[in-house]
Write a protein that holds these residues in place. Structure first.
Motif, PDB file in Angstrom:
ATOM      1  N   ARG A 133       0.844  -1.207   0.000  1.00  0.00           N
ATOM      2  CA  ARG A 133       0.000   0.000   0.000  1.00  0.00           C
ATOM      3  C   ARG A 133       0.877   1.254   0.000  1.00  0.00           C
ATOM      4  O   ARG A 133       2.113   1.173   0.089  1.00  0.00           O
ATOM      5  CB  ARG A 133      -0.944   0.001   1.207  1.00  0.00           C
ATOM      6  N   ILE A 164       3.104   4.430  -0.516  1.00  0.00           N
ATOM      7  CA  ILE A 164       4.225   4.743  -1.404  1.00  0.00           C
ATOM      8  C   ILE A 164       4.780   3.462  -2.039  1.00  0.00           C
ATOM      9  O   ILE A 164       5.067   3.419  -3.236  1.00  0.00           O
ATOM     10  CB  ILE A 164       5.325   5.488  -0.608  1.00  0.00           C
ATOM     11  N   ASN A 203      11.430  -0.006   1.691  1.00  0.00           N
ATOM     12  CA  ASN A 203      10.422   1.039   1.854  1.00  0.00           C
ATOM     13  C   ASN A 203       9.530   0.858   3.091  1.00  0.00           C
ATOM     14  O   ASN A 203       8.969   1.829   3.589  1.00  0.00           O
ATOM     15  CB  ASN A 203       9.555   1.081   0.585  1.00  0.00           C
ATOM     16  N   TYR A 259      10.887   8.019  15.388  1.00  0.00           N
ATOM     17  CA  TYR A 259      10.764   7.944  13.928  1.00  0.00           C
ATOM     18  C   TYR A 259      11.897   8.699  13.226  1.00  0.00           C
ATOM     19  O   TYR A 259      12.632   8.095  12.437  1.00  0.00           O
ATOM     20  CB  TYR A 259       9.370   8.439  13.499  1.00  0.00           C
ATOM     21  N   LYS A 292      15.199   7.287  10.974  1.00  0.00           N
ATOM     22  CA  LYS A 292      15.524   7.713   9.605  1.00  0.00           C
ATOM     23  C   LYS A 292      16.934   8.312   9.525  1.00  0.00           C
ATOM     24  O   LYS A 292      17.603   8.205   8.492  1.00  0.00           O
ATOM     25  CB  LYS A 292      14.466   8.694   9.084  1.00  0.00           C
ATOM     26  N   THR A 331       3.676  13.172   2.276  1.00  0.00           N
ATOM     27  CA  THR A 331       3.237  12.562   1.022  1.00  0.00           C
ATOM     28  C   THR A 331       1.790  12.096   1.152  1.00  0.00           C
ATOM     29  O   THR A 331       1.372  11.581   2.187  1.00  0.00           O
ATOM     30  CB  THR A 331       4.167  11.366   0.674  1.00  0.00           C
TER      31      THR A 331
HETATM   32  P1  NAD Z   1       2.063   3.097   4.819  1.00  0.00           P
HETATM   33  O1  NAD Z   1       1.759   2.931   6.268  1.00  0.00           O
HETATM   34  O2  NAD Z   1       0.951   3.365   3.869  1.00  0.00           O
HETATM   35  O3  NAD Z   1       2.890   1.852   4.293  1.00  0.00           O
HETATM   36  C1  NAD Z   1       3.888   1.260   5.064  1.00  0.00           C
HETATM   37  C2  NAD Z   1       4.225  -0.077   4.490  1.00  0.00           C
HETATM   38  O4  NAD Z   1       5.164  -0.714   5.369  1.00  0.00           O
HETATM   39  C3  NAD Z   1       3.012  -0.983   4.386  1.00  0.00           C
HETATM   40  O5  NAD Z   1       3.042  -1.692   3.165  1.00  0.00           O
HETATM   41  C4  NAD Z   1       3.184  -1.937   5.561  1.00  0.00           C
HETATM   42  O6  NAD Z   1       2.644  -3.211   5.322  1.00  0.00           O
HETATM   43  C5  NAD Z   1       4.695  -2.017   5.670  1.00  0.00           C
HETATM   44  N1  NAD Z   1       5.057  -2.434   7.021  1.00  0.00           N
HETATM   45  C6  NAD Z   1       4.808  -1.783   8.178  1.00  0.00           C
HETATM   46  N2  NAD Z   1       5.212  -2.547   9.216  1.00  0.00           N
HETATM   47  C7  NAD Z   1       5.706  -3.699   8.692  1.00  0.00           C
HETATM   48  C8  NAD Z   1       6.256  -4.881   9.244  1.00  0.00           C
HETATM   49  N3  NAD Z   1       6.396  -5.061  10.554  1.00  0.00           N
HETATM   50  N4  NAD Z   1       6.667  -5.839   8.385  1.00  0.00           N
HETATM   51  C9  NAD Z   1       6.556  -5.687   7.060  1.00  0.00           C
HETATM   52  N5  NAD Z   1       6.034  -4.604   6.471  1.00  0.00           N
HETATM   53  C10 NAD Z   1       5.613  -3.627   7.283  1.00  0.00           C
HETATM   54  O7  NAD Z   1       3.147   4.259   4.775  1.00  0.00           O
HETATM   55  P2  NAD Z   1       3.781   5.098   3.575  1.00  0.00           P
HETATM   56  O8  NAD Z   1       3.443   6.505   3.849  1.00  0.00           O
HETATM   57  O9  NAD Z   1       3.511   4.519   2.247  1.00  0.00           O
HETATM   58  O10 NAD Z   1       5.326   4.917   3.968  1.00  0.00           O
HETATM   59  C11 NAD Z   1       6.268   4.219   3.188  1.00  0.00           C
HETATM   60  C12 NAD Z   1       7.643   4.695   3.585  1.00  0.00           C
HETATM   61  O11 NAD Z   1       7.743   6.093   3.339  1.00  0.00           O
HETATM   62  C13 NAD Z   1       7.965   4.505   5.068  1.00  0.00           C
HETATM   63  O12 NAD Z   1       9.310   4.094   5.205  1.00  0.00           O
HETATM   64  C14 NAD Z   1       7.771   5.891   5.650  1.00  0.00           C
HETATM   65  O13 NAD Z   1       8.554   6.098   6.794  1.00  0.00           O
HETATM   66  C15 NAD Z   1       8.233   6.753   4.477  1.00  0.00           C
HETATM   67  N6  NAD Z   1       7.754   8.137   4.485  1.00  0.00           N
HETATM   68  C16 NAD Z   1       6.418   8.420   4.342  1.00  0.00           C
HETATM   69  C17 NAD Z   1       6.009   9.744   4.335  1.00  0.00           C
HETATM   70  C18 NAD Z   1       4.548  10.124   4.171  1.00  0.00           C
HETATM   71  O14 NAD Z   1       4.219  11.320   4.324  1.00  0.00           O
HETATM   72  N7  NAD Z   1       3.656   9.222   3.815  1.00  0.00           N
HETATM   73  C19 NAD Z   1       6.947  10.773   4.488  1.00  0.00           C
HETATM   74  C20 NAD Z   1       8.282  10.446   4.636  1.00  0.00           C
HETATM   75  C21 NAD Z   1       8.679   9.119   4.618  1.00  0.00           C
END
Ligand code: NAD
Length: 250
Positions: free
Chosen positions: A16, A18, A92, A158, A162, A191
């Motif tokens: 799901r 990103i 990711n 968090y 990072k 995002t």
């Molecule tokens: P999201 O919560 O929609 O997706 C996170 C994904 O990580 C999911 O597919 C989930 O299944 C997986 N995940 C979580 N815990 C897990 C575990 N224990 N084992 C296996 N998989 C696991 O979040 P997102 O916003 O799509 O984030 C993706 C990446 O981008 C992350 O590393 C997040 O830190 C980073 N990020 C997101 C944003 C934002 O604003 N959305 C900003 C900066 C960085």
């Protein structure tokens, strides 16, 4: 011809947000992709969604425990069995938390560090072992965050995790360069994922107004940066942490 044509990629957290968009962009651009999720159920749902969009042959799902070296090694081996090789790993998967310091439990801290840092180590090690044996280099792309450069006012674990991802990226870029394995990171700003959609307008509006490029990042913005770092277009780029944030910086 897509810019990652013929490459084989693994994307963790690919079910799901990103990660799912990274998977879709890689498929659109000619890669074979294994998406990794935490549960077989969510992996199957993501594969079904991709099938509806016409992506069936070049995609598979895996659900290893990302912090268990044996589980990850077995899952990555199944990708090599199916697609013949491994060229790209996108680390990711990640979890966030906004708990204030005084309320932070050791359990919560360990959970954030475990998925955001330990899993990146475990998966990178497993992928690097395969890439080194192949002898044709490779590309590791880590999803960091802009809070890994500036910190954030609550939920310190968090950004701490990072910062660690950035340290791992810079160090492993140096260590793996002799094997022609490049290690880079993308650092998204806020995002537009489901989590952000759930926020009220009163939070979203001022947020967007504070972004110099005038909009929030879309998952495609992050996926395109990953695509570049995975592709041969970035063959002389390693040890970079690329901001993808609309210039949204304090
Ligand atoms: P999201 O919560 O929609 O997706 C996170 C994904 O990580 C999911 O597919 C989930 O299944 C997986 N995940 C979580 N815990 C897990 C575990 N224990 N084992 C296996 N998989 C696991 O979040 P997102 O916003 O799509 O984030 C993706 C990446 O981008 C992350 O590393 C997040 O830190 C980073 N990020 C997101 C944003 C934002 O604003 N959305 C900003 C900066 C960085």
């Amino acid at each position: 011809m897509g810019i990652v044509e013929g490459k084989v990629a693994i994307v963790t957290g690919g079910t799901r947000g990103i990660g799912f968009t990274i998977v879709r962009e890689f498929l659109k651009n000619g890669a074979k992709v294994a998406l990794a999720g935490s549960r077989q159920e969510t992996v199957d749902a993501a594969l079904a969604k991709l099938a509806e969009e016409g992506f069936t042959d070049n995609v598979m799902g895996i659900a290893p425990s990302l912090t268990d070296p044996d589980s990850v090694a077995a899952a990555f081996a199944s990708v090599v069995d199916r697609f013949g090789r491994l060229d790209v790993l996108c680390n990711n998967a990640g979890v966030s938390s906004r708990t204030p310091l005084v309320d932070y439990t050791l359990e919560e801290f360990n959970k954030v560090m475990s998925i955001n840092v330990t899993a990146v180590f475990v998966c990178t090690q497993a992928a690097a072992r395969i890439m080194i044996e192949q002898g044709e280099g490779g590309s590791i792309v880590n999803t960091s965050s802009m809070v890994g450069k500036y910190g954030q006012p609550s939920g310190f674990a968090y950004p701490t995790s990072k910062f660690a991802v950035n340290g791992l990226t810079l160090s492993l870029a140096r260590e793996l360069a002799k094997h022609k394995i490049r290690v880079n990171a993308v650092a998204p700003g806020v995002t537009h994922t489901d989590m952000v959609d759930a926020l009220p307008d009163s939070v979203i509006k001022p947020l967007i107004e504070s972004i110099p490029l005038g909009r929030m990042g879309e998952p495609e913005d992050i996926a395109c940066a990953c695509l570049y770092l995975a592709s041969d277009m970035s063959s002389y780029v390693s040890g970079a942490v690329l901001p993808v944030d609309g210039l949204s910086r304090p």
